[in-house]
Design a protein around this motif. Structure first.
Motif, short mmCIF file in Angstrom:
data_model
loop_
_atom_site.label_atom_id
_atom_site.label_comp_id
_atom_site.label_asym_id
_atom_site.label_seq_id
_atom_site.Cartn_x
_atom_site.Cartn_y
_atom_site.Cartn_z
N PRO A 99 -7.13 -2.80 6.55
CA PRO A 99 -5.17 -3.09 7.67
C PRO A 99 -5.30 -4.41 7.31
O PRO A 99 -6.01 -5.96 7.68
CB PRO A 99 -6.51 -3.11 9.08
CG PRO A 99 -7.67 -1.74 9.07
CD PRO A 99 -8.22 -2.31 6.75
N GLY A 100 -3.97 -5.13 6.92
CA GLY A 100 -3.52 -6.27 7.01
C GLY A 100 -3.35 -6.85 6.08
O GLY A 100 -2.90 -7.89 5.56
N GLY A 101 -4.14 -5.94 4.99
CA GLY A 101 -3.91 -6.03 3.40
C GLY A 101 -2.67 -5.71 2.95
O GLY A 101 -1.85 -5.25 3.34
N LYS A 102 -3.04 -6.31 1.46
CA LYS A 102 -1.31 -5.32 0.74
C LYS A 102 -2.07 -5.70 -1.08
O LYS A 102 -2.90 -6.01 -1.06
CB LYS A 102 -0.20 -6.52 0.70
CG LYS A 102 -0.58 -8.38 0.25
CD LYS A 102 0.36 -9.01 0.74
CE LYS A 102 0.13 -10.74 -0.38
NZ LYS A 102 1.10 -11.22 -0.33
N ALA A 103 -0.97 -4.59 -2.11
CA ALA A 103 -1.78 -4.93 -3.00
C ALA A 103 -0.31 -4.14 -3.75
O ALA A 103 0.52 -4.00 -3.53
CB ALA A 103 -2.43 -3.45 -2.88
N SER B 167 -6.63 0.50 10.64
CA SER B 167 -7.48 1.75 9.51
C SER B 167 -6.92 1.38 7.83
O SER B 167 -6.25 1.35 7.76
CB SER B 167 -7.81 3.58 9.94
OG SER B 167 -6.39 4.14 9.52
N THR B 168 -8.16 1.89 7.62
CA THR B 168 -7.97 1.14 5.95
C THR B 168 -7.54 2.71 4.96
O THR B 168 -7.73 3.98 5.17
CB THR B 168 -9.70 1.33 4.99
OG1 THR B 168 -10.20 0.21 5.69
CG2 THR B 168 -9.16 0.60 4.08
N VAL B 169 -6.48 2.24 4.15
CA VAL B 169 -5.77 3.04 3.36
C VAL B 169 -6.49 3.44 2.06
O VAL B 169 -6.12 2.64 1.44
CB VAL B 169 -4.85 2.85 3.05
CG1 VAL B 169 -3.87 4.23 2.78
CG2 VAL B 169 -4.23 3.19 4.00
N LYS B 170 -7.37 4.67 1.82
CA LYS B 170 -8.02 5.42 0.23
C LYS B 170 -7.18 5.94 -0.14
O LYS B 170 -6.50 6.88 -0.47
CB LYS B 170 -9.24 4.93 0.43
CG LYS B 170 -9.97 5.31 -0.54
CD LYS B 170 -11.52 5.86 -0.58
CE LYS B 170 -12.50 6.06 -1.60
NZ LYS B 170 -13.56 6.21 -1.34
N ASP B 171 -6.92 5.81 -1.68
CA ASP B 171 -5.94 6.42 -3.02
C ASP B 171 -4.53 6.94 -2.17
O ASP B 171 -4.58 8.43 -1.86
CB ASP B 171 -7.48 7.55 -3.51
CG ASP B 171 -7.92 7.05 -3.92
OD1 ASP B 171 -8.38 5.91 -4.60
OD2 ASP B 171 -9.17 7.72 -4.49
N PRO B 172 -4.02 6.56 -1.95
CA PRO B 172 -3.00 6.74 -1.01
C PRO B 172 -2.39 7.47 -2.08
O PRO B 172 -2.06 7.38 -3.37
CB PRO B 172 -2.12 5.64 -1.00
CG PRO B 172 -1.88 4.02 -1.25
CD PRO B 172 -4.03 4.94 -2.02
N VAL B 173 -1.37 8.89 -1.71
CA VAL B 173 -0.58 9.29 -2.34
C VAL B 173 0.93 9.40 -2.76
O VAL B 173 1.78 9.57 -1.16
CB VAL B 173 -0.72 11.13 -2.51
CG1 VAL B 173 -0.18 11.60 -3.39
CG2 VAL B 173 -2.20 11.68 -2.96
N PHE B 174 1.81 8.76 -3.19
CA PHE B 174 3.03 8.15 -3.03
C PHE B 174 4.01 9.33 -3.55
O PHE B 174 3.75 10.62 -4.37
CB PHE B 174 3.45 7.13 -4.02
CG PHE B 174 2.58 5.72 -3.30
CD1 PHE B 174 3.28 4.90 -1.82
CD2 PHE B 174 1.54 5.19 -3.40
CE1 PHE B 174 3.06 4.09 -1.63
CE2 PHE B 174 0.96 4.15 -2.78
CZ PHE B 174 1.08 3.86 -1.58
N GLN B 175 5.26 9.74 -3.04
CA GLN B 175 5.88 10.56 -3.82
C GLN B 175 7.51 10.12 -4.68
O GLN B 175 8.39 9.29 -4.00
CB GLN B 175 6.67 11.08 -2.41
CG GLN B 175 5.76 12.56 -2.38
CD GLN B 175 5.89 13.04 -1.63
OE1 GLN B 175 6.87 13.00 -0.43
NE2 GLN B 175 5.84 14.71 -1.92
N VAL B 176 7.77 9.76 -5.82
CA VAL B 176 8.05 9.03 -6.85
C VAL B 176 9.68 10.51 -6.87
O VAL B 176 8.90 11.16 -7.13
CB VAL B 176 7.11 8.61 -7.76
CG1 VAL B 176 8.95 8.09 -8.55
CG2 VAL B 176 6.54 8.31 -7.43
N GLY B 177 10.75 9.90 -6.63
CA GLY B 177 11.97 11.66 -6.49
C GLY B 177 13.12 10.36 -7.91
O GLY B 177 12.97 9.43 -7.60
N SER B 178 13.75 11.12 -7.75
CA SER B 178 14.64 10.71 -9.16
C SER B 178 16.25 11.28 -8.97
O SER B 178 16.02 13.10 -8.74
CB SER B 178 14.96 10.50 -10.74
OG SER B 178 14.18 11.84 -11.20
N ALA B 179 17.59 10.75 -9.17
CA ALA B 179 18.25 11.71 -8.04
C ALA B 179 19.36 11.16 -9.17
O ALA B 179 19.78 9.92 -9.17
CB ALA B 179 18.65 11.13 -7.03
#
Length: 357
Positions: free
Chosen positions: A215-219, A184-196
């Motif tokens: 699906p099958g695409g890249k960005a 399925s299509t992923v729309k406006d994904p929310v990532f988590q960026v952490g710094s240690a």
């Protein structure tokens, strides 16, 4: 002949069976974690043992909630009892053993004992554990059927400016290419960026990327990363999506030498300014013996000899007071001299009396 071969094979199998049972687990089978107890209450301790880990590697041992061996720790280390975690270093054979105090994680169970590498290659293992008396809730459902994965190595873009040299927060951009492996299509994904920093747990911040991945695409995704003011040393930037760490990138931050230079100059300028102010105050309040001002009585200026001033009476005034229309004998100054009595000519007609002519 066949009977003899079977008998020989059976004897060899019986001889090799005990050795096979006690043979160590190879590193190729993956890391393994075992517990002395599968259930314990708060305040108790358990012994965590492991094998198959990289040799001479630092590991972190934690009790985490909202986690299963299949899905991992949902929410990352924020779901773990970090304050009561323990660190251990594996031996040359990849084994370790460490006692761990039992404490309640900040989120409900299901719980696991989570062991992960703090240095070197990324590796982790989870074992089911029950914290007696702790709340139990079902895991949150997975959102959609889209699955994102990083296709290329991540990198940090950007450079530090002049303000960063004076302690401003260092900033970079985390750039990576992500692909959708789901259906399925992923729309406006929310990532988590952490710094240690070093071996500490990362501090996660949510970063939303605007866009859709079929699906099958890249960005190509670009997310901002910012550290605290004055940060320096070795940092690790991590990327997480859906509770799983997708990539990690090291980041070496230089020391802000401008701050050190500022404090050095401050330590030099402030004492010099205080010294100048003190000398100005002393010069202001001390007595002065400047030229043209009479020194106090009894004070004698060193290095100078006192020369007596000539009295005014010593200066002859006869020439300066003689008027031009009087002769020296008939001037006003001679009247008193002629009027004085003479002993040799007491009866001189020209001699005036005492009271004048």
């Amino acid at each position: 002949m066949n009977g003899r071969l079977r008998t020989t094979a059976l004897v060899l199998a019986l001889l090799l069976l005990p050795w096979a049972a006690t043979a160590p687990v190879s590193a190729a089978s993956g890391p393994v974690v075992t517990l002395s107890k599968s259930q314990a209450g708060t305040g108790d301790t358990i012994t965590v043992s492991g094998s198959g880990w990289p040799s001479r590697t630092l590991l972190m041992v934690l009790i985490c909630g909202r986690a299963t061996p299949a899905r991992g720790v949902v929410g990352g280390t924020n779901s773990c009892a970090n304050a009561d975690g323990r660190a251990v270093t594996t031996g040359a054979d990849g084994r370790f053993s460490r006692t761990l105090p039992v404490s309640e994680p900040p989120v409900p169970c299901p719980c696991v004992v989570h062991v992960a590498t703090a240095t070197g290659a990324k590796s982790a293992a989870d074992t089911v554990f029950t914290v007696a008396g702790h709340a139990v809730e079902p895991l949150p459902a997975e959102s959609g059927s889209g699955r994102l994965a990083v296709l290329t190595d991540t990198r940090l873009e950007g450079s530090s400016g002049l303000l960063t040299w004076f302690g401003a927060p260092p900033t970079r951009s985390l750039v990576f290419t992500v692909g959708n492996l789901g259906t399925s299509t992923v729309k406006d994904p929310v990532f988590q960026v952490g710094s240690a920093h070093g071996v500490f747990s990362p501090q996660w911040d949510e970063r939303q990327w605007r866009g859709s991945i079929a699906p099958g695409g890249k960005a190509r995704v670009k997310l901002p990363v910012e550290l605290s003011a004055g940060a320096h040393g070795d940092y690790t930037v991590s990327l997480k999506y859906g509770g799983k760490v997708l990539a990690e990138q090291p980041w070496g931050v230089g020391r802000p030498w401008g701050v050190t230079l500022f404090w050095i100059l401050l330590c030099l300028v402030v004492p010099a300014a205080v010294f100048r102010i003190g000398m100005a105050v002393v010069d202001r309040i001390r007595p002065r013996t400047a030229q043209g001002r009479r020194a106090p009585r009894g004070h004698r200026t060193p290095g100078r000899r006192r020369t007596p001033r000539r009295r005014r009476e010593e200066t002859p005034l006869a020439t300066s007071t003689t008027l031009p229309w009087f002769t020296p004998d008939t001037g006003p100054g001679t009247a008193g001299r002629l009027s004085a009595p003479h002993d040799d000519h007491p009866t001189s007609p020209t001699t005036p009396g005492r009271k004048g002519t």
